[in-house]
Design an enzyme around this catalytic site. Sequence first.
Site, PDB file in Angstrom:
ATOM      1  N   ASP A 135       0.824  -1.211   0.000  1.00 40.55           N
ATOM      2  CA  ASP A 135       0.000   0.000   0.000  1.00 40.55           C
ATOM      3  C   ASP A 135       0.860   1.264   0.000  1.00 40.55           C
ATOM      4  O   ASP A 135       0.712   2.129  -0.854  1.00 40.55           O
ATOM      5  CB  ASP A 135      -0.858   0.054   1.279  1.00 40.55           C
TER       6      ASP A 135
ATOM      7  N   TYR B  76      -8.425   4.332  -1.586  1.00 41.16           N
ATOM      8  CA  TYR B  76      -8.534   4.225  -0.134  1.00 41.16           C
ATOM      9  C   TYR B  76      -8.874   5.574   0.493  1.00 41.16           C
ATOM     10  O   TYR B  76      -8.439   6.613   0.010  1.00 41.16           O
ATOM     11  CB  TYR B  76      -7.209   3.694   0.417  1.00 41.16           C
TER      12      TYR B  76
END
Length: 225
Positions: free
Chosen positions: A128, A222
């Site tokens: 991520d 996100y």
Amino acid sequence: MSPDHAVGDEVDRIRRTVADLHAELVRNGLVAWTSGNVSARVPGTDLLVIKPSGIAYADLTAETMVVCDLNGTRVGGELSPSSDTASHAYIYRHMPGVGGVVHTHSRYATAWAARGEPIPCVITAMADEFGGEIPVGPFAPIGGEEIGRAVVATLSGHRSPAVLLRSHGVFTVGATPRAAVKAAVMCEDAACTVHLASVMGQLTALPPDQVDALYRRYQNEYGQR
Ligand SMILES: [Zn+2]
């Protein structure tokens, strides 16, 4: 309002931001005594704001922050700037998208740096935030711009906003100083988890297509948009 006043207001705002972000290094357990530093580019100018050298974290205020040009020469503030200032300035000169730089000797990440080993991408949180492994750069002497040179050379063409400098510690960059602090926090967290995993047994790298998919999702989808 004259342009000079506008720049002055912006410098004051960045001084406050940089002073406040130093408290995050302490809060997140990334620094011991006076080690570590945060800097920020003053948007729209050729200036940066950085921590003064050798001052206790508890004594850092907006007023004690030092303003330098992008050659690392002090142009504002009373105190001497961090001994890493020339390297921060080098990074801003060579990475135009960078708005903030952080340096720490945080424990677990520096343990990997001491071994000269990149942190392998074996957990989703690393895919991520870093888009792969956290790379290792060469050892560089402290005080001049050699560290900045090592940081830029290692991060160029790399998705990671963090680099481990061999036998020294961590440098992180971000579009904003807050993003660079976040990268420093996440780097230490990943360094700790992957260390623990490596002590327990064999590490298994995430497949590159999974790393790419995780990175894309985290960077683009996100959180609150
Ligand atoms: Zn250092």
